[in-house]
Design an enzyme around this catalytic site. Structure first.
Site, PDB file in Angstrom:
ATOM      1  CG  ASP A  88      39.870  38.150  35.775  1.00 28.60           C
ATOM      2  OD1 ASP A  88      39.908  39.353  35.452  1.00 28.60           O
ATOM      3  OD2 ASP A  88      39.542  37.243  34.984  1.00 28.60           O
ATOM      4  CG  ASP A 277      39.433  42.634  33.103  1.00 26.55           C
ATOM      5  OD1 ASP A 277      39.552  41.976  34.157  1.00 26.55           O
ATOM      6  OD2 ASP A 277      39.750  42.195  31.995  1.00 26.55           O
TER       7      ASP A 277
END
Ligand code: NAG
Ligand code: NAG
Length: 389
Positions: A88, A277
């Site tokens: 992430d 992201d």
């Protein structure tokens, strides 16, 4: 003299490039939409928030437990203990469940047993992280982390501090994921813990202080492949020539400026703070812009599920974004998301960070179109076309 030469060679051989293969599965949210359960789930969540105003006022984290799609294997400890984590770039802490995580959400997960690791060191400090749809917490510890699957070539990072979760919220129950591995900057990390990859860079384990992300697509998102994270180098196997590097405006998230969001007849010329992201499966942006783009694409808002539906065979043309002096075009194949039910979603959602943070999340649709090069050392982000047709 000879000893020194040998030593230098060993040092050189240690710094390396490491490829980390990912797997893909639909997010929990898409699974619920496919099964027709999502509207009821949202109603329940919104009721919960209404009954607990303190939840509604929490600052919004960009990550949502229900929204992860790309997963990778890691091991912790000596000998290896295996975990499946979300890689992430929208957060900066590593955590996995611990053996003393007793609740139902931990039941089917791999749990770290510190008593079975000869390299484990206690830390004792507490940690907790709030997500868009839940939270996790526990204590910190230190151990050997390896990126990749046990038995294969791995990037080994000794003395990595990570969270041992003794509590994870119920939102995380129905999920193949054990934990999360954050890849953003230390300044974003809870408790100021040095994130694993920055720890690797600080120990001189990588050729270059950066990593490349290539996310695979296969035409229809029904059957997406995985992808590859390449630590220490630009990925020249899956990515074309570099288009440009953009300076980060904030090295917390990978945050930078972007403007001119256009699709078909819709144009918005404003400049925004955006983040790249990997942990967000859609594009998130200001409500007025998202609704303008969706309308131009012919997508329709469904209030009960809070998503835009779009015909699977729609071809509204590219969604364009300008970063620096370059135009980036996201093709429909990457922003039209098949739920697997012959129903498709427009891969964007209204997002309000609350004033101070970024106002756009460039999630997986953007990263499938363009390889992103996350340059931690030079605080910049690079883009290159994905070579996948
Ligand atoms: C992760 O590990 C599991 C079990 O060892 C394996 O089945 C899976 O293919 C691995 N995934 C990747 C992306 O390597
Ligand atoms: C988007 O960019 C492409 C070039 O990649 C261009 O042909 C198209 O007209 C642009 N569309 C909009 C709406 O700006």
């Amino acid at each position: 003299m000879r000893v020194i030469v040998i030593f230098a060679l060993v040092g050189l051989a240690l710094a390396a490039v490491h490829e980390h293969k990912l797997s893909w599965r639909p997010s929990k949210k898409i699974e619920m939409i496919r099964r027709g359960e999502y509207a009821a789930y949202l109603e329940y969540k919104n009721k919960l928030r209404a009954a607990h105003p303190e939840l509604a006022s929490l600052s919004e984290n960009v990550n949502d437990f229900g929204d992860f799609e790309y997963l990778g294997n890691i091991t912790l400890g000596t000998p290896d203990q295996n975990f499946i984590v979300v890689l992430d770039t929208g957060s900066a802490n590593l955590w996995v469940p611990a053996t003393n995580c007793n609740g139902k959400p931990c039941k089917n997960k791999h749990k770290f047993d510190s008593t079975k690791s000869s390299t484990f060191k206690k830390n004792g400090r507490d940690w907790s992280i709030q997500y868009g749809s839940g939270d996790a917490g526990g204590i910190l510890g230190e151990d050997l982390l390896k990126f990749g699957q046990t038995g294969q070539q791995q990037l080994a990072v000794p003395k990595t501090t990570f969270g041992l979760a003794t509590h994870i919220s119920s939102d995380f129950t129905q999920d193949a994921t054990d934990g999360i591995l954050g890849l953003a900057f230390t300044s974003l990390a809870v408790d100021g813990v040095v994130p694993p990859l920055i720890n690797a860079i600080n120990q001189g384990l990588l050729d270059q202080p950066l990593f490349t992300v290539w996310l695979e697509h296969r035409g229809s998102l029904n059957n997406v492949g995985g992808g590859v994270f390449t630590y220490g180098a630009v990925d020249t196997t899956n990515c074309g020539p570099l288009i440009a590097y953009q300076k980060l405006s904030s090295a917390t998230y990978f945050q930078f400026k972007a403007s001119h969001f256009t699709l078909g007849s819709y144009q918005n010329t404003k400049s925004y703070e955006v983040i790249s992201d990997t942990g967000t499966s859609f594009l998130g942006g200001p409500e007025n812009v998202i609704s303008g783009l969706a309308k131009a694409a012919g997508a329709k808002w469904h209030a009960s599920e809070e998503v835009y539906y779009i015909p699977c065979n729609a071809n509204p043309g590219p969604l364009n974004i300008t970063i620096g002096s370059n135009l980036y075009s996201i093709q429909p194949v990457n922003y039209i998301v098949d739920t697997g039910n012959n129903q498709c979603l427009f891969g964007a959602f209204p997002f309000d960070f609350g004033g101070f943070g970024p106002s756009w999340i460039l999630g997986d649709p953007f990263i499938r179109q363009y390889c992103n090069i996350y340059d931690l050392g030079n605080k910049q982000i690079g883009f290159a076309p994905s070579l996948q047709k």
